[in-house]
Design a protein around this motif. Structure first.
Motif, PDB file in Angstrom:
ATOM      1  N   LYS A 120       0.820  -1.163  -0.018  1.00  0.00           N
ATOM      2  CA  LYS A 120       0.072   0.059  -0.010  1.00  0.00           C
ATOM      3  C   LYS A 120       0.715   1.058  -0.007  1.00  0.00           C
ATOM      4  CE  LYS A 120      -2.261  -1.113   3.762  1.00  0.00           C
ATOM      5  NZ  LYS A 120      -1.394  -2.238   4.185  1.00  0.00           N
ATOM      6  N   SER A 121       1.702   1.387   0.933  1.00  0.00           N
ATOM      7  CA  SER A 121       2.550   2.758   1.049  1.00  0.00           C
ATOM      8  C   SER A 121       3.335   2.702  -0.264  1.00  0.00           C
ATOM      9  CB  SER A 121       3.567   2.369   2.231  1.00  0.00           C
ATOM     10  OG  SER A 121       2.779   2.406   3.505  1.00  0.00           O
ATOM     11  N   THR A 122       4.037   1.720  -0.693  1.00  0.00           N
ATOM     12  CA  THR A 122       4.747   1.767  -1.822  1.00  0.00           C
ATOM     13  C   THR A 122       3.953   2.582  -3.195  1.00  0.00           C
ATOM     14  OG1 THR A 122       6.534   0.366  -1.195  1.00  0.00           O
ATOM     15  CG2 THR A 122       6.148   0.769  -3.505  1.00  0.00           C
ATOM     16  N   THR A 123       2.768   1.671  -3.273  1.00  0.00           N
ATOM     17  CA  THR A 123       1.986   2.209  -4.333  1.00  0.00           C
ATOM     18  C   THR A 123       1.490   3.571  -4.241  1.00  0.00           C
ATOM     19  OG1 THR A 123       1.464  -0.411  -4.663  1.00  0.00           O
ATOM     20  CG2 THR A 123      -0.160   1.335  -5.856  1.00  0.00           C
ATOM     21  N   VAL A 124       1.090   4.017  -2.991  1.00  0.00           N
ATOM     22  CA  VAL A 124       0.483   5.372  -2.829  1.00  0.00           C
ATOM     23  C   VAL A 124       1.813   6.403  -3.277  1.00  0.00           C
ATOM     24  CG1 VAL A 124       0.117   7.164  -1.221  1.00  0.00           C
ATOM     25  CG2 VAL A 124      -0.923   4.952  -1.009  1.00  0.00           C
ATOM     26  N   TYR A 125       2.948   5.966  -2.835  1.00  0.00           N
ATOM     27  CA  TYR A 125       4.039   7.038  -3.323  1.00  0.00           C
ATOM     28  C   TYR A 125       4.311   7.064  -4.579  1.00  0.00           C
ATOM     29  CZ  TYR A 125       8.639   9.086  -2.141  1.00  0.00           C
ATOM     30  OH  TYR A 125       9.726  10.132  -2.288  1.00  0.00           O
ATOM     31  N   VAL A 144       4.003   5.746   5.855  1.00  0.00           N
ATOM     32  CA  VAL A 144       5.323   6.228   6.050  1.00  0.00           C
ATOM     33  C   VAL A 144       5.527   7.811   5.857  1.00  0.00           C
ATOM     34  CG1 VAL A 144       7.766   5.945   5.153  1.00  0.00           C
ATOM     35  CG2 VAL A 144       6.028   4.021   4.779  1.00  0.00           C
ATOM     36  N   GLN A 145       4.867   8.424   4.806  1.00  0.00           N
ATOM     37  CA  GLN A 145       4.941   9.788   4.802  1.00  0.00           C
ATOM     38  C   GLN A 145       3.623  10.503   4.331  1.00  0.00           C
ATOM     39  OE1 GLN A 145       7.860   8.573   1.486  1.00  0.00           O
ATOM     40  NE2 GLN A 145       9.252   9.806   2.292  1.00  0.00           N
ATOM     41  N   ARG A 146       3.697  11.863   4.288  1.00  0.00           N
ATOM     42  CA  ARG A 146       2.836  12.629   3.774  1.00  0.00           C
ATOM     43  C   ARG A 146       3.035  13.834   3.011  1.00  0.00           C
ATOM     44  NH1 ARG A 146      -0.488  12.921   9.866  1.00  0.00           N
ATOM     45  NH2 ARG A 146      -1.234  10.837   9.952  1.00  0.00           N
ATOM     46  N   CYS A 147       2.265  14.505   2.002  1.00  0.00           N
ATOM     47  CA  CYS A 147       2.567  15.588   1.331  1.00  0.00           C
ATOM     48  C   CYS A 147       1.081  16.236   1.045  1.00  0.00           C
ATOM     49  CB  CYS A 147       3.052  15.095  -0.118  1.00  0.00           C
ATOM     50  SG  CYS A 147       3.201  16.593  -0.840  1.00  0.00           S
ATOM     51  N   SER A 321       7.550  -4.831  -9.110  1.00  0.00           N
ATOM     52  CA  SER A 321       6.862  -4.676 -10.571  1.00  0.00           C
ATOM     53  C   SER A 321       5.302  -4.689 -10.370  1.00  0.00           C
ATOM     54  CB  SER A 321       7.355  -5.789 -11.278  1.00  0.00           C
ATOM     55  OG  SER A 321       6.758  -7.123 -10.620  1.00  0.00           O
ATOM     56  N   GLY A 322       4.856  -5.207  -9.399  1.00  0.00           N
ATOM     57  CA  GLY A 322       3.396  -5.176  -9.443  1.00  0.00           C
ATOM     58  C   GLY A 322       2.979  -3.850  -8.837  1.00  0.00           C
ATOM     59  N   ASN A 323       3.504  -3.123  -7.918  1.00  0.00           N
ATOM     60  CA  ASN A 323       3.269  -2.015  -7.645  1.00  0.00           C
ATOM     61  C   ASN A 323       3.174  -0.803  -8.566  1.00  0.00           C
ATOM     62  OD1 ASN A 323       3.065  -3.055  -4.867  1.00  0.00           O
ATOM     63  ND2 ASN A 323       5.175  -2.653  -4.433  1.00  0.00           N
ATOM     64  N   VAL A 324       4.513  -1.004  -9.449  1.00  0.00           N
ATOM     65  CA  VAL A 324       4.922  -0.302 -10.799  1.00  0.00           C
ATOM     66  C   VAL A 324       3.526  -0.416 -11.648  1.00  0.00           C
ATOM     67  CG1 VAL A 324       6.144   0.031 -12.606  1.00  0.00           C
ATOM     68  CG2 VAL A 324       7.212   0.129 -10.408  1.00  0.00           C
ATOM     69  N   LEU A 349      11.574   6.831 -10.318  1.00  0.00           N
ATOM     70  CA  LEU A 349      10.805   6.541  -9.282  1.00  0.00           C
ATOM     71  C   LEU A 349      11.874   6.210  -8.011  1.00  0.00           C
ATOM     72  CD1 LEU A 349       7.819   4.432 -10.841  1.00  0.00           C
ATOM     73  CD2 LEU A 349       7.626   6.714  -9.728  1.00  0.00           C
ATOM     74  N   LYS A 350      11.529   6.535  -7.028  1.00  0.00           N
ATOM     75  CA  LYS A 350      12.194   6.576  -5.538  1.00  0.00           C
ATOM     76  C   LYS A 350      11.512   5.618  -4.834  1.00  0.00           C
ATOM     77  CE  LYS A 350      13.860  11.421  -5.709  1.00  0.00           C
ATOM     78  NZ  LYS A 350      14.003  12.573  -4.877  1.00  0.00           N
TER      79      LYS A 350
END
Length: 527
Positions: A120-125, A144-147, A321-324, A349-350
């Motif tokens: 979830k976190s990776t895909t959001v980012y 993990v993060q917010r923007c 790869s799935g998240n991408v 992508l980071k």
């Protein structure tokens, strides 16, 4: 905002309104569910809880300045000048009241929810990064993060989806900063009607990464867990704002390889885009992949157009790869930009901090920090790492634990899976909470010592103090793991990832896995 301005007839119906007492119309300046945060002019939600009851803190809230009390239990003595709003379920009522108070922020943006057991976190980012690279103004909220439309900041809390007043406040901040898009990490807790944290967020698209074994201590059964996650896709078709963009309508993006894909597709009323990391069937299919410690090279196909697209990313772990793929489909659906035009941005992508993060202080072995903490995430990360290490005769030294006061059934499975792929295992604290750390490690150990994995005999036998160590104190455990590593080995530190503390029964200890690993390597003479 005056109370009467946001507690309208429609909101009273949605909030499970029972009765209201008090004739004033106070100017409300905050919504609070913790009496310690109440100030003059607050509305206070008296929530029933597991360890305590918010009704016990009503007087404290009033003394601190609360002018409206939302409650579900009867109150014997009421004070003049206070509005008492009785509802069926105070926690459920927080969502519609909060959405109204913050002027329904999700109705002024295209809001995407991302749910799943892992990723979830990776895909959001990734979605947020791609939108930004396309010149779109977007915000996001993840574990993990917010923007909020500007710089990315760290989320200092462990909670994936915060309570409804916080969710709505964050969305309002994103909207007020001129964002067209918002991406939210949607946990199963947040999607459950028990909490209703996301009950009044108007999603325009939803993403499902996978649904596996997790959080049964809250949901009760795997079926209920799946159904609660499915609430995201039930909510997706509510509202589409007039943004002036090329958004074509609400949609879902689903991992077509997941066993719950058919279930989600059947209940959704929207267009569903399917992706397949396993190379099976979907709107985007992973045809080939080559992975290394620093990223992936892969080829994807788009059956509808017959296109083949080559991708390169800097995201350690083949599973990314799935998240991408999920992110590419989502951004294409949100913006109307063809996938082939978004694909060139993938190489920029980071990764998310604490997700397959390599720690390099010049040591002759790999040290990797990852958040994996479920049996399914273990099954995802271990096989490709084992295959890679077998090519060089390197060993895998695994360090992990399991959370206290959470799903206990997964502990045995964690141990069993790790033992099948590891050469050395060190069991340590994750977040013991109110449980005894030693008891949790003993439960994991039972899975480690299981010699026969059905049809697959384990590679090695584990013996305590030989290749299995139980070291509750995590910093000490990390030092043990690193001290055992030889040239070409991989030290895999699992379960904490980005988190900034370890929770015990009597304290919350500040903690950073990456910093702790770097310090331990320095102590061993690597700089």
């Amino acid at each position: 905002m005056y109370f009467s301005q946001f507690f309208t007839k429609q909101i009273s119906q949605k909030s499970g309104f029972i009765s209201i007492e008090g004739k004033t119309d106070p100017d409300i300046n905050s919504l609070e569910y913790d009496s310690r945060n109440v100030k003059q002019g607050s509305l206070f939600f008296a929530l029933p809880g597991i360890h305590t009851d918010g009704s016990l803190y009503i007087d404290d809230a009033i003394n601190r300045g609360a002018s409206v009390i939302v409650h579900e239990n009867d109150i014997a003595e009421k004070k003049d000048g206070i509005i008492y709003l009785k509802v069926k379920d105070a926690r459920f009522a927080m969502s519609p009241i909060s959405a109204s108070y913050y002027r329904f922020p999700s109705q002024s943006m295209l809001v995407t929810g991302v749910t799943g057991t892992e990723g979830k976190s990776t895909t959001v980012y990734l979605i947020w990064q791609l939108l930004t690279m396309l010149g779109k103004k977007a915000g996001f909220v993840s574990t993990v993060q917010r923007c909020f439309g500007g710089d990315v900041i760290w989320n200092s809390e462990h909670q994936t989806t915060p309570e409804a007043p916080v969710v709505q406040r964050l969305l309002r901040e994103i909207a007020d900063n001129g964002c067209e898009y918002a991406v939210l990490e949607a946990s199963s807790h947040g999607l459950s009607p028990k909490t209703n944290r996301l009950g009044d967020v108007d999603f325009c698209s939803g993403v499902l990464t996978n649904i596996t074994h997790e959080h049964l201590e809250f949901h009760g059964t795997w079926e209920q867990y799946r159904d609660d996650k499915a609430n995201l896709f039930r909510a997706v078709n509510r509202y589409v704002p007039e943004t002036g963009s090329s958004f074509a309508g609400s949609f879902g993006v689903i991992n077509n390889d997941d066993k719950s894909a058919r279930y989600i597709i059947k209940l959704s009323k929207n267009k569903i885009f399917r992706y397949s990391p396993a190379g099976r069937d979907g709107d985007v299919i992973l045809e080939a992949i080559e992975s290394c410690a620093w990223g992936n090279w892969y080829v994807i196909s788009i059956p509808e157009s017959g296109e083949l697209i080559q991708l390169r990313d800097r995201l350690p772990g083949a599973y990314n790869s799935g998240n991408v793929l999920a992110s590419l489909l989502t951004v294409s659906g949100l913006t109307g930009v063809p996938l082939r035009e978004i694909a060139p941005f993938v190489k920029y992508l980071k990764p998310v901090r604490g997700r397959m993060t390599n720690i390099n202080k010049g040591q002759p072995f790999e040290a990797v920090v990852d958040y994996a903490h479920t049996p399914s995430s273990f099954q995802t990360i271990f096989p490709p790492l084992r295959a890679r290490m077998d090519k060089t005769n390197g060993r895998i030294i695994s360090l992990f634990g399991s959370a206290g006061e959470r799903d206990t059934k997964k502990r045995y499975e964690q141990g069993k899976i790790a033992a099948y792929y590891s050469d050395i295992i060190i069991l340590t604290d994750e977040d013991p909470r109110g449980e005894k750390p030693e008891d949790i490690l003993e439960e994991i150990k039972k899975g480690v010592l299981e010699n026969d994995d059905g049809q697959n005999q384990k590679r090695i036998i584990f013996k305590q103090e030989e290749n299995l160590f139980l070291i509750p104190e995590r910093p000490a455990a990390i030092r043990k793991a690193l001290s055992l590593a030889k040239k070409g080995d991989l030290v895999l530190l699992l379960g904490k990832g980005h988190e900034n503390s370890i929770i015990y029964a009597d304290k919350t200890m500040p903690y950073d896995e990456i910093s702790e690993t770097e310090k331990a390597l320095s102590d061993l003479g690597f700089n």
